[in-house]
Enzyme design. Sequence first.
Site, PDB file in Angstrom:
ATOM      1  CG  ASP A 195      96.966 121.394  -9.908  1.00 16.99           C
ATOM      2  OD1 ASP A 195      97.561 120.944  -9.854  1.00 16.99           O
ATOM      3  OD2 ASP A 195      96.793 123.090  -9.670  1.00 16.99           O
ATOM      4  CG  MET A 228      99.988 125.976 -20.116  1.00 20.68           C
ATOM      5  SD  MET A 228      98.601 127.050 -19.740  1.00 20.68           S
ATOM      6  CE  MET A 228      98.973 128.116 -19.174  1.00 20.68           C
ATOM      7  CE  LYS A 257      93.416 124.753 -13.917  1.00 18.36           C
ATOM      8  NZ  LYS A 257      93.639 126.033 -13.096  1.00 18.36           N
TER       9      LYS A 257
HETATM   10  N1  SAH Z   1     101.816 126.797 -12.499  1.00 19.62           N
HETATM   11  C1  SAH Z   1     103.195 126.338 -12.955  1.00 19.62           C
HETATM   12  C2  SAH Z   1     102.539 125.986 -14.288  1.00 19.62           C
HETATM   13  C3  SAH Z   1     101.509 125.642 -14.908  1.00 19.62           C
HETATM   14  S1  SAH Z   1     100.546 125.939 -16.646  1.00 19.62           S
HETATM   15  C4  SAH Z   1     104.501 126.768 -13.015  1.00 19.62           C
HETATM   16  O1  SAH Z   1     104.801 127.838 -12.466  1.00 19.62           O
HETATM   17  O2  SAH Z   1     105.328 125.456 -13.675  1.00 19.62           O
HETATM   18  C5  SAH Z   1     101.250 124.375 -17.475  1.00 19.62           C
HETATM   19  C6  SAH Z   1     102.587 124.238 -18.075  1.00 19.62           C
HETATM   20  O3  SAH Z   1     103.341 123.973 -17.158  1.00 19.62           O
HETATM   21  C7  SAH Z   1     102.429 123.039 -19.362  1.00 19.62           C
HETATM   22  O4  SAH Z   1     101.558 122.912 -19.685  1.00 19.62           O
HETATM   23  C8  SAH Z   1     103.592 122.959 -19.658  1.00 19.62           C
HETATM   24  O5  SAH Z   1     104.083 124.124 -20.141  1.00 19.62           O
HETATM   25  C9  SAH Z   1     104.138 123.822 -18.166  1.00 19.62           C
HETATM   26  N2  SAH Z   1     104.516 122.693 -16.610  1.00 19.62           N
HETATM   27  C10 SAH Z   1     104.204 122.218 -15.905  1.00 19.62           C
HETATM   28  N3  SAH Z   1     105.727 121.802 -15.502  1.00 19.62           N
HETATM   29  C11 SAH Z   1     106.255 121.478 -16.495  1.00 19.62           C
HETATM   30  C12 SAH Z   1     107.227 120.621 -17.349  1.00 19.62           C
HETATM   31  N4  SAH Z   1     106.953 119.078 -15.473  1.00 19.62           N
HETATM   32  N5  SAH Z   1     108.318 120.581 -17.708  1.00 19.62           N
HETATM   33  C13 SAH Z   1     107.672 120.565 -18.885  1.00 19.62           C
HETATM   34  N6  SAH Z   1     106.471 121.600 -18.989  1.00 19.62           N
HETATM   35  C14 SAH Z   1     105.938 121.767 -17.861  1.00 19.62           C
END
Ligand code: SAH
Length: 501
Positions: free
Chosen positions: A34, A171, A56
Amino acid sequence: MSTVYLIGAGPGDPGLLTVKAKELIETCDVVVYDYLANKEFLKYARKDAEIIYVGKKGGDHTLPQDQINALIISKAKEGKSVARLKGGDPYVFGRGGEEAEELVAEGIAFEVVPGVTAGVAAPAYAGIPVTHRDFTTSVCFITGHEDPTKEETGHNWEVYAKSNSTLVFYMGVKNLPMIAGNLMAGGRSKDTPVALVRWGTRCNQESMVSTLENVAAEAEKRKFAAPSIIIVGGVCSLASKLSWFEKKPLLGKGVVVTRAREQASDLADLMRHMGACVYEFPTITVEPLDDYEEVEQAILTLGGVDWVIFTSVNGVKHFWNQLGEIGLDTRALGGISVAAIGPATADELKARGVLPDFVPPKYVAEEIVAGLLERGIAGKNVLIPRAKVAREVLPEELARAGANVRILPVYETRLTQQDPTEILDALAAGKIQAITFTSSSTVENFFDLVPLEALRLYPGVKLACIGPVTAKTLTRYGFRPHIQPEDYTIPGLAEALGKGL
Ligand code: SAH
């Protein structure tokens, strides 16, 4: 029996993929990924693997969750192994739990490969440890975007506010005013440090530190958008002290690498290590010859040769391939003097058990010839295995100095058929700060693929050349090289870019 692997792909820095995740991507029949899972990992997939993007990006779901589940289940039922790649960790706000439940309901075997979650990694890359004994005894991962269909909120803002926990919101950027407001209303001091980290661990990472009171306005002013992690708590005050990633000399700078893919990785890796966003745009490919008869003959008559001069890593590789083809090995060079033009070529020889007798300190024909003359090359039989078409300076100079030179083509370079759209778009968007040229043919082929006029539109883009010959070729196209190392090597070029960008 097929298995579905719910795999955490980490937060973006390709190095933060786990070893286990890589092994599974390499072996699975199907790879489903995704938006937040780095596309770069697809290169590990089998050539015949089926690769499916399910999107997504906050709201704009390429495939709704139930269809993603149905797709994974149907692939598994076809007997295929499925690598389901998700950004960060699959069980941290990744809906991995729901996918796993579905798999259990369908009787499909599954495994989970945890990943490095953004809520820990993005702060770490911004200089923020999520726990620190001076500030907090716990850390709390919170969604900043609750399921809108939920009737009652699951948040207890007072509890968040009154705890001394580091609060990590996923998020949450859009809801930042609400989040900060609720925490202050619940009793957290308005002076509590808050940090935002956008695109954490990637070359385009950005971060900012503010306070609960000011963060919403400041984030809006600085146009902070998703994907960002929001961190609330005293640990954010360490950011300036512990910052390291954002200090990289080329962080956020877009650098185009035009070398052949077969040899691009050295420059690309150095650039990434320095923080750059690398655009690989290989303008040449290195190909074997159609016919190796001449090379075989030359190898079989090595007895009459005094010196073999290797001018490139590829020359070494293809020469040894042919040795192998006719059942010989390094010993075929026994008693022959060997020169390597450049440190990378020397390393390639060393890896094959040959310590070169001569490596010139600089890649300049006159110096090479002078060095070889000192070693008594005049009057000797010299073999130069190299590309089919290459510069004639070295063989000519050697011949003039009295050596009996024979050029032996062992491979050829060809222009690649590359679509320049990505590069042109990135140029137009101001994302590219430098283009690197590591040989005259990269310059020539680059302008075969990218129109001269297109590049003229962006005079601010720095053109970097590995050495004077490449630079001269560039001037033939009407461009001035802005960056040129003193030492005509890949590490030299990387260092010059570090200083010049
Ligand atoms: N499963 C993922 C989170 C998914 S929810 C994890 O464990 O990281 C999606 C949210 O994750 C985004 O809206 C943001 O808040 C955060 N996110 C994911 N990758 C990111 C990154 N490289 N830098 C900052 N925030 C990130």
